[in-house]
Design a protein around this motif. Structure first.
Motif, short mmCIF file in Angstrom:
data_model
loop_
_atom_site.label_atom_id
_atom_site.label_comp_id
_atom_site.label_asym_id
_atom_site.label_seq_id
_atom_site.Cartn_x
_atom_site.Cartn_y
_atom_site.Cartn_z
N LYS A 6 36.73 37.52 44.60
CA LYS A 6 36.73 38.82 43.91
C LYS A 6 38.15 39.25 43.57
CE LYS A 6 32.44 40.68 45.86
NZ LYS A 6 31.82 41.76 46.67
N LYS A 7 38.34 39.52 42.27
CA LYS A 7 39.59 40.10 41.74
C LYS A 7 40.83 39.34 42.23
CE LYS A 7 37.91 44.70 40.61
NZ LYS A 7 38.03 44.44 39.16
N LEU A 8 40.76 38.03 42.16
CA LEU A 8 41.86 37.19 42.61
C LEU A 8 42.99 37.22 41.59
CD1 LEU A 8 42.15 35.30 45.10
CD2 LEU A 8 41.63 33.41 43.57
N THR A 9 44.19 37.50 42.08
CA THR A 9 45.38 37.53 41.21
C THR A 9 46.49 36.73 41.87
OG1 THR A 9 44.85 39.67 40.21
CG2 THR A 9 47.16 39.01 40.21
N LYS A 10 47.16 35.91 41.09
CA LYS A 10 48.34 35.19 41.56
C LYS A 10 49.47 35.49 40.59
CE LYS A 10 50.77 32.25 44.02
NZ LYS A 10 51.10 32.48 45.45
N GLN A 11 50.45 36.26 41.07
CA GLN A 11 51.59 36.66 40.25
C GLN A 11 52.81 35.90 40.74
OE1 GLN A 11 50.86 39.20 37.92
NE2 GLN A 11 52.83 38.82 36.92
N TYR A 12 53.38 35.05 39.87
CA TYR A 12 54.55 34.26 40.25
C TYR A 12 55.84 35.09 40.14
CZ TYR A 12 51.49 30.21 40.25
OH TYR A 12 50.47 29.33 40.54
N ASN A 13 55.94 35.85 39.07
CA ASN A 13 57.07 36.77 38.90
C ASN A 13 56.63 37.87 37.93
OD1 ASN A 13 57.50 35.81 36.16
ND2 ASN A 13 58.49 34.01 37.07
N GLN A 14 57.57 38.69 37.54
CA GLN A 14 57.23 39.84 36.69
C GLN A 14 56.60 39.41 35.36
OE1 GLN A 14 60.54 42.42 36.00
NE2 GLN A 14 59.39 43.87 34.74
N HIS A 15 56.95 38.24 34.89
CA HIS A 15 56.51 37.81 33.56
C HIS A 15 55.46 36.70 33.58
CE1 HIS A 15 59.81 40.21 32.01
NE2 HIS A 15 60.64 39.56 32.81
N ASP A 21 42.75 39.05 38.07
CA ASP A 21 41.43 39.66 38.35
C ASP A 21 40.29 38.65 38.19
OD1 ASP A 21 42.44 42.12 39.02
OD2 ASP A 21 42.24 42.96 37.02
N TYR A 22 40.44 37.53 38.82
CA TYR A 22 39.49 36.42 38.68
C TYR A 22 38.37 36.57 39.71
CZ TYR A 22 38.10 31.59 37.62
OH TYR A 22 37.42 30.47 37.21
N SER A 23 37.14 36.73 39.24
CA SER A 23 35.99 36.89 40.13
C SER A 23 34.93 35.85 39.79
CB SER A 23 35.39 38.30 40.00
OG SER A 23 36.33 39.28 40.38
N ILE A 24 34.43 35.17 40.83
CA ILE A 24 33.44 34.12 40.61
C ILE A 24 32.71 33.85 41.93
CG2 ILE A 24 35.00 32.19 41.16
CD1 ILE A 24 33.77 30.65 38.82
N THR A 25 31.45 33.50 41.84
CA THR A 25 30.68 33.07 43.01
C THR A 25 30.29 31.61 42.81
OG1 THR A 25 29.84 35.29 43.47
CG2 THR A 25 28.62 33.44 44.40
N ILE A 26 30.56 30.78 43.82
CA ILE A 26 30.32 29.34 43.71
C ILE A 26 29.33 28.94 44.80
CG2 ILE A 26 31.39 27.06 43.66
CD1 ILE A 26 34.08 28.50 43.09
N GLU A 27 28.22 28.35 44.37
CA GLU A 27 27.18 27.90 45.30
C GLU A 27 27.23 26.38 45.42
OE1 GLU A 27 25.33 30.17 46.74
OE2 GLU A 27 25.52 31.94 45.45
N LYS A 28 26.33 25.83 46.25
CA LYS A 28 26.23 24.37 46.37
C LYS A 28 25.95 23.75 45.01
CE LYS A 28 24.74 23.84 51.17
NZ LYS A 28 23.63 23.43 52.06
#
Length: 290
Positions: A6-15, A21-28
């Protein structure tokens, strides 16, 4: 088993950000990740594999927070990164025994498991050669074997078919198909046909954002009735490009066959409607979301 992000964010730097905001559900089953270079596929996989931490957002495996408790997933994880490295002086048996020790896998059945894995990736005949003498495709296959050593329940493969010849790609797909009923398998590739033949669901990404995630038929429905082919003279090609999204061209003597997605809703004179493919839908989504 399910992985809820839910709402995954990876910020490396300001730019520069890897995910937003990555949201996903992963099943088998098998989830295929598709996206151009820089889409965030490897970033997502590294975070799920607990190699990288998100800037913000949550990841839960069966209700357990794997950011706070990474061992929850590490014990049941198999991971093949895109930049997988080997020890060139070790042979396949020595390398897999070393990886097994690192993963805490042992016991009387280890040698038999290694034999089965080497057979599965078609390396039995070369198992006693130093890995440094292997081709790129063979090194990729030993990477696939190490990911399966601990009988994982979550499998992450980042571009696993790179360097594999067509026969080995088929073998890999069969191997994954056999595992899919009992595992979460996340597989990224820039080869749409590999995803098309193996994935239960597809997640299409661009610039760190999830554009769409669904079963393949539902993704393909996005371009149903919009894909056409037409045979034209070479001086007509530029005009078609201005009106439609050209997917593919193939020369035929003094004419060119063009496959396109109509932007206007009206096909060219003489164009024939054709069945849409996953590649058509992928190009439609990634080229029309800037």
């Amino acid at each position: 088993m399910s992985l809820v992000i839910k709402k995954l964010t990876k910020q490396y730097n300001q730019h520069k950000s890897g995910l937003t905001d990555y949201s996903i559900t992963i099943e088998k089953g098998v989830l295929g990740l598709l996206g151009p270079n820089g889409a965030g596929k490897s970033t997502l996989m590294k975070i799920i594999a607990t190699i990288s931490k998100p800037t913000k957002g949550t990841l839960f495996l069966d209700g357990e927070d794997i950011v706070a408790n990474p061992d929850k997933i590490r014990k049941i994880l198999g991971y093949l990164p895109q930049d997988f490295g080997v020890y060139p002086n070790l042979n396949a048996y020595e390398f897999l025994e070393y990886i097994a020790a690192m993963k805490g896998v042992g016991g009387s059945g280890l040698r038999k498991r290694i034999d089965l894995l080497l057979e599965g990736v078609n390396l039995t005949a070369d198992a006693k050669r130093p890995i440094g003498t292997y081709s790129g495709g063979m090194k990729q296959r030993i990477g696939i074997a190490q990911a399966l050593l601990n009988d994982p329940k979550v499998l992450i493969f980042d571009e696993p078919t790179v360097g594999l010849d067509p026969e080995e790609r088929v073998r890999f797909r069969q191997l994954i198909s056999d595992l899919a009923d009992d595992c979460i398998i996340i597989l990224s590739s820039h080869i749409v046909s590999d995803i098309e033949t193996i994935a239960d669901e597809v997640a299409i990404m661009k610039n760190g954002i999830l554009l769409n995630k669904a079963a393949q038929p539902d993704i393909i429905k996005l371009v149903d009735g919009k894909v056409f082919e037409v045979l034209v003279s070479n001086d007509e090609i530029a005009g078609i490009r201005t009106k439609h999204q050209v997917i593919d061209t193939s020369r035929q003597k003094d004419k060119t066959r063009i496959r396109f997605i109509t932007r206007t809703g009206q096909p060219e004179m003489g164009a024939i409607a054709v069945n849409a493919s996953l590649e058509d839908a992928y190009l439609f989504l990634t080229q029309n979301n800037n």
